[in-house]
Design an enzyme around this catalytic site. Structure first.
Site, PDB file in Angstrom:
ATOM      1  N   HIS A 163      27.739  69.549   1.916  1.00 25.91           N
ATOM      2  CA  HIS A 163      27.784  70.153   3.251  1.00 25.91           C
ATOM      3  C   HIS A 163      26.868  69.353   4.166  1.00 25.91           C
ATOM      4  O   HIS A 163      25.718  69.073   3.811  1.00 25.91           O
ATOM      5  CB  HIS A 163      27.331  71.606   3.195  1.00 25.91           C
ATOM      6  CG  HIS A 163      27.563  72.366   4.467  1.00 25.91           C
ATOM      7  ND1 HIS A 163      28.812  72.499   5.035  1.00 25.91           N
ATOM      8  CD2 HIS A 163      26.715  73.039   5.284  1.00 25.91           C
ATOM      9  CE1 HIS A 163      28.720  73.211   6.144  1.00 25.91           C
ATOM     10  NE2 HIS A 163      27.464  73.544   6.327  1.00 25.91           N
ATOM     11  N   ARG A 222      37.106  71.626   5.255  1.00 23.58           N
ATOM     12  CA  ARG A 222      36.815  73.055   5.386  1.00 23.58           C
ATOM     13  C   ARG A 222      36.549  73.363   6.861  1.00 23.58           C
ATOM     14  O   ARG A 222      35.499  73.009   7.390  1.00 23.58           O
ATOM     15  CB  ARG A 222      35.590  73.433   4.538  1.00 23.58           C
ATOM     16  CG  ARG A 222      35.686  73.028   3.072  1.00 23.58           C
ATOM     17  CD  ARG A 222      34.489  73.550   2.266  1.00 23.58           C
ATOM     18  NE  ARG A 222      33.207  73.124   2.827  1.00 23.58           N
ATOM     19  CZ  ARG A 222      32.546  72.038   2.454  1.00 23.58           C
ATOM     20  NH1 ARG A 222      33.043  71.234   1.517  1.00 23.58           N
ATOM     21  NH2 ARG A 222      31.385  71.741   3.004  1.00 23.58           N
ATOM     22  N   CYS A 308      22.816  99.333  26.553  1.00 22.58           N
ATOM     23  CA  CYS A 308      22.504 100.456  25.670  1.00 22.58           C
ATOM     24  C   CYS A 308      23.329 100.346  24.377  1.00 22.58           C
ATOM     25  O   CYS A 308      24.132  99.439  24.214  1.00 22.58           O
ATOM     26  CB  CYS A 308      22.803 101.776  26.369  1.00 22.58           C
ATOM     27  SG  CYS A 308      21.995 101.946  27.981  1.00 22.58           S
ATOM     28  N   ASP A 310      25.788 102.094  23.325  1.00 22.62           N
ATOM     29  CA  ASP A 310      27.217 102.326  23.482  1.00 22.62           C
ATOM     30  C   ASP A 310      27.732 102.092  24.896  1.00 22.62           C
ATOM     31  O   ASP A 310      28.939 102.234  25.133  1.00 22.62           O
ATOM     32  CB  ASP A 310      27.567 103.777  23.098  1.00 22.62           C
ATOM     33  CG  ASP A 310      26.892 104.202  21.809  1.00 22.62           C
ATOM     34  OD1 ASP A 310      27.196 103.601  20.771  1.00 22.62           O
ATOM     35  OD2 ASP A 310      26.045 105.118  21.853  1.00 22.62           O
TER      36      ASP A 310
END
Length: 367
Positions: A163, A222, A308, A310
């Protein structure tokens, strides 16, 4: 199908275009492996993989659980297991027909025992550390481990891989480091050849190396972030994911009004704000508080106040018709603003922006 206003739309034609772009860089016979670890980089592990399966040769995951989800979801092509795993997971690796990366000989006896129990051989990919200094056997210690695997009963040295640490960078130091890694890897291949050890699948290139280092293509590449539309040095890739929501509320506030937790944003004039039903629990970073921008009706509008868990507020005072915006679509990540732009604002990388999108956000696949 979820009816939630907040959703991630996955553009399958863009995915196919990106895969074709990489395929076009390869010589005939070179295989294309798609990395789908991290919930397919936020795009939905099983859903994205099912769409991709006809266009790729192999998949790559980080965990056995990811692989199990792919198998139960209908993925039948080879699956590479990139990251280290526990000894206890070896029976599942055999049962799921996975191809693990190997960096040491600690598990070879366990692999052999499990393979004999299943009555077949186990394909292993020897991971060589050529300079990443992460996983992998150090390059000048790889030959003895390769011999051990090649001579092991019920074990097959099917792959040899490495890698690259800096293939994405174009500066002279990074290029020299990558070329040095490649030379070390090629030296190991020559050693194996001299010993008469055959390896059917040699692979090293990630997305960036596929673009910039053709000598690293070998038998397979890859592809990860490039398949999803992001990779330094090309303007031909198209973002596959768009994170969207709908305006839930239009709210007028007077000059001087403070907005959201801690009152970190204060209106300098009478303003019109829009409430978005999305927050950091959905993967929209809290670091975008008072600095993020969203795409609405062909223009960018600023995030105001703290993001926030949500909900998020944006200032739409400059929109020509703010009163008409209720339930209008807003794009938080997509072509505008894309994940790299978000990453710059939050001090990270596009990978983290995409993989942080929460599980509660439905993925919708668009043809």
């Amino acid at each position: 199908m979820s009816l939630r206003a907040t959703r991630a739309e996955i553009d399958i034609p863009n995915l196919y275009s990106n895969l074709a772009f990489f395929r076009g860089r390869l010589s005939p016979g070179v295989r294309l492996c798609l990395a789908v670890k991290g919930n397919a980089y936020g795009h939905g592990l099983v859903g994205l993989s099912l769409w991709a399966q006809p266009r790729v040769d192999t998949f790559a995951v980080a965990t056995v659980d990811e692989a199990a989800a792919l198998r139960s979801g209908g993925i039948h092509k080879p699956i590479l297991l990139l990251s280290p795993h526990s000894r206890e997971e070896i029976p599942r690796i055999l049962a799921l027909d996975l191809e693990p990366f190997v960096s040491h000989n600690d598990f070879l006896a366990d692999y052999q025992h499990a393979a004999e129990k299943h009555g077949r051989s186990l394909r292993l990919h020897l991971k060589v550390d050529t300079g990443m200094n992460r996983a992998g056997v150090w390059y000048d210690e790889a030959l003895p481990l390769a011999r051990q695997i090649a001579n092991g009963k019920s074990l097959e040295l099917f792959g040899l891989c490495t890698h690259f640490a800096s293939a994405y960078a174009s500066d002279m130091i990074a290029r020299a480091d990558t070329e040095n890694q490649l030379r070390r890897f090629q030296a190991i291949l020559r050693q194996l050849h001299r010993e008469g050890i055959s390896v059917p699948c040699v692979h090293a290139a990630n997305s960036a190396a596929t673009l910039h280092y053709p000598a690293a293509h070998f038998d397979m590449v890859r592809i990860g972030i490039g398949a999803y539309g992001y990779c330094d040095g090309t303007g031909e890739l198209r973002p596959v994911l768009s994170l969207k929501t709908k305006i839930g509320l239009i709210k007028r506030v007077p000059s001087g009004a403070k907005v959201s937790y801690g009152g970190t944003w204060q209106a300098k004039r009478d303003s019109v704000l829009a409430l978005l039903p999305i927050g950091y629990a959905d993967g929209y970073s809290r670091q975008l508080s008072n600095r993020g921008q969203v795409w609405l009706d062909g223009a960018l509008y600023p995030v105001v106040g703290r993001v926030c868990m949500d909900q998020t507020m944006i200032d739409v005072s400059d929109h020509p018709h703010p009163a008409t915006l209720s339930e209008k679509d807003v794009q938080l990540i997509g072509p505008e603003p894309n994940a790299e732009f978000i990453a710059e604002q939050t001090g990270t990388i596009s990978y983290e922006v995409l993989t942080s999108i929460g599980q509660r956000v439905p993925r919708i696949y668009l043809e």
